[in-house]
Motif scaffolding. Structure first.
Motif, PDB file in Angstrom:
ATOM      1  N   SER A  58       1.029 -12.560   3.556  1.00  0.00           N
ATOM      2  CA  SER A  58      -0.390 -12.284   3.760  1.00  0.00           C
ATOM      3  C   SER A  58      -0.770 -10.938   3.163  1.00  0.00           C
ATOM      4  O   SER A  58      -1.810 -10.799   2.510  1.00  0.00           O
ATOM      5  N   GLN A  59       0.075  -9.940   3.375  1.00  0.00           N
ATOM      6  CA  GLN A  59      -0.185  -8.621   2.814  1.00  0.00           C
ATOM      7  C   GLN A  59      -0.178  -8.667   1.293  1.00  0.00           C
ATOM      8  O   GLN A  59      -1.029  -8.074   0.622  1.00  0.00           O
ATOM      9  N   SER A  60       0.778  -9.400   0.720  1.00  0.00           N
ATOM     10  CA  SER A  60       0.869  -9.511  -0.729  1.00  0.00           C
ATOM     11  C   SER A  60      -0.344 -10.223  -1.311  1.00  0.00           C
ATOM     12  O   SER A  60      -0.873  -9.833  -2.358  1.00  0.00           O
ATOM     13  N   PRO A 107      -5.385   0.689   2.089  1.00  0.00           N
ATOM     14  CA  PRO A 107      -4.501   0.544   3.255  1.00  0.00           C
ATOM     15  C   PRO A 107      -5.113  -0.242   4.402  1.00  0.00           C
ATOM     16  O   PRO A 107      -4.409  -1.011   5.065  1.00  0.00           O
ATOM     17  N   LEU A 108      -6.416  -0.091   4.651  1.00  0.00           N
ATOM     18  CA  LEU A 108      -7.010  -0.844   5.761  1.00  0.00           C
ATOM     19  C   LEU A 108      -7.105  -2.332   5.444  1.00  0.00           C
ATOM     20  O   LEU A 108      -7.002  -3.170   6.347  1.00  0.00           O
ATOM     21  N   ALA A 109      -7.302  -2.672   4.173  1.00  0.00           N
ATOM     22  CA  ALA A 109      -7.301  -4.089   3.796  1.00  0.00           C
ATOM     23  C   ALA A 109      -5.920  -4.685   3.993  1.00  0.00           C
ATOM     24  O   ALA A 109      -5.769  -5.820   4.478  1.00  0.00           O
ATOM     25  N   ALA A 110      -4.880  -3.936   3.620  1.00  0.00           N
ATOM     26  CA  ALA A 110      -3.513  -4.411   3.821  1.00  0.00           C
ATOM     27  C   ALA A 110      -3.189  -4.508   5.309  1.00  0.00           C
ATOM     28  O   ALA A 110      -2.508  -5.436   5.748  1.00  0.00           O
ATOM     29  N   ASP A 152       2.491   3.326   8.583  1.00  0.00           N
ATOM     30  CA  ASP A 152       2.362   3.889   7.241  1.00  0.00           C
ATOM     31  C   ASP A 152       0.977   3.617   6.657  1.00  0.00           C
ATOM     32  O   ASP A 152       0.364   4.499   6.033  1.00  0.00           O
ATOM     33  N   LEU A 153       0.491   2.400   6.835  1.00  0.00           N
ATOM     34  CA  LEU A 153      -0.821   2.053   6.298  1.00  0.00           C
ATOM     35  C   LEU A 153      -1.926   2.837   6.990  1.00  0.00           C
ATOM     36  O   LEU A 153      -2.861   3.330   6.330  1.00  0.00           O
ATOM     37  N   LEU A 154      -1.852   2.967   8.303  1.00  0.00           N
ATOM     38  CA  LEU A 154      -2.864   3.735   9.019  1.00  0.00           C
ATOM     39  C   LEU A 154      -2.783   5.217   8.678  1.00  0.00           C
ATOM     40  O   LEU A 154      -3.802   5.908   8.627  1.00  0.00           O
ATOM     41  N   THR A 155      -1.578   5.706   8.454  1.00  0.00           N
ATOM     42  CA  THR A 155      -1.418   7.106   8.044  1.00  0.00           C
ATOM     43  C   THR A 155      -2.093   7.344   6.702  1.00  0.00           C
ATOM     44  O   THR A 155      -2.813   8.347   6.511  1.00  0.00           O
ATOM     45  N   ARG A 156      -1.901   6.437   5.761  1.00  0.00           N
ATOM     46  CA  ARG A 156      -2.550   6.562   4.459  1.00  0.00           C
ATOM     47  C   ARG A 156      -4.060   6.490   4.583  1.00  0.00           C
ATOM     48  O   ARG A 156      -4.795   7.233   3.913  1.00  0.00           O
ATOM     49  N   ALA A 157      -4.544   5.587   5.456  1.00  0.00           N
ATOM     50  CA  ALA A 157      -5.990   5.487   5.653  1.00  0.00           C
ATOM     51  C   ALA A 157      -6.552   6.779   6.242  1.00  0.00           C
ATOM     52  O   ALA A 157      -7.622   7.250   5.833  1.00  0.00           O
ATOM     53  N   ARG A 158      -5.825   7.374   7.178  1.00  0.00           N
ATOM     54  CA  ARG A 158      -6.275   8.640   7.775  1.00  0.00           C
ATOM     55  C   ARG A 158      -6.292   9.754   6.734  1.00  0.00           C
ATOM     56  O   ARG A 158      -7.245  10.546   6.682  1.00  0.00           O
ATOM     57  N   GLU A 159      -5.257   9.804   5.911  1.00  0.00           N
ATOM     58  CA  GLU A 159      -5.179  10.847   4.882  1.00  0.00           C
ATOM     59  C   GLU A 159      -6.310  10.715   3.856  1.00  0.00           C
ATOM     60  O   GLU A 159      -6.735  11.716   3.268  1.00  0.00           O
TER      61      GLU A 159
END
Length: 217
Positions: A86-88, A95-98, A147-154
């Motif tokens: 699903s992610q792929s 990141p939020l879409a993933a 990791d994805l949420l961290t990237r979204a926050r950054e």
């Protein structure tokens, strides 16, 4: 993009063939649960269903919990594949879409595999802590979410004032709760206007919208 690895488990045969006793017992156990409920599972009953002697399974599974843990390990491998696919397929570097795609993959898999979901969800039925594969794959999914949420926050894509740890917990609780509601048949009384699959998809979309920073929406 941080992605979950696909597992390498193949589809299991439904009956015993030489060299595939473990797989046959797992398939037999799933059949018993689907037909009669998890309370009717026993190692001996699985042996009978698989067409082997009552003592044959005990080299591999000394208890019902051990047998159900093996079912859970199969389920976790298939869940990992489902969310990774699903992610792929989301095909986005956002990141939020993933992150949302992982949730949608989880929900689709749970609805399509209610028996496996039931086993993998219940820590009272399985020995989760004793299974290295369960612990590692569960942690892999959790770490990708973080990791994805961290990237979204950054990137400034998360709404201000959100507690990060509670956001991860809330996301997990949402998809788990939605899946549980659908499998247990609660949607007709709580949300009868849409099919459960559509209602779950829109509920997750609403959650993602609420945690997204206004400038990023």
């Amino acid at each position: 993009m941080t992605k979950l690895p696909h597992s390498e488990n193949a589809e299991r045969p439904r009956r015993y063939h030489h060299g595939n006793l473990v797989e046959a017992l797992i398939a037999a156990t799933v059949e018993i649960i689907e037909e009669r409920g998890v309370e009717q599972v026993s190692v001996r009953e699985a042996a009978k269903r698989a067409g082997v002697s009552p003592g044959a399974p005990f080299r591999h599974f000394r208890s019902k919990a051990a047998l159900l843990t093996a079912v859970a390990e199969q389920a976790m491998s298939r869940l990992t594949d489902a969310v990774a696919e699903s992610q792929s397929n989301a095909g986005s570097g956002e990141p939020l879409a993933a992150f949302e795609a992982i949730g949608q993959g989880y929900l689709r898999w749970a609805i399509a595999n209610p028996t496996h979901f039931e086993i993998i969800s219940s820590r009272t039925l399985i020995d989760f802590d004793a299974s290295a594969s369960l612990r590692s794959q569960n942690e892999a999914i959790r770490q990708v979410m973080i990791d994805l949420l961290t990237r979204a926050r950054e990137r400034g894509q998360l709404a201000e004032g959100l507690d990060f740890d509670h956001l991860v917990l809330a996301a997990r609780a949402l998809v788990y709760g939605l899946a549980r509601m659908a499998i247990d048949g609660h949607f007709p009384e709580w949300h009868p206007t849409e099919p459960p699959s559509q209602a779950m998809r829109l509920a997750l979309r609403l959650f993602i919208g609420r945690v997204t920073a206004r400038s990023s929406s």
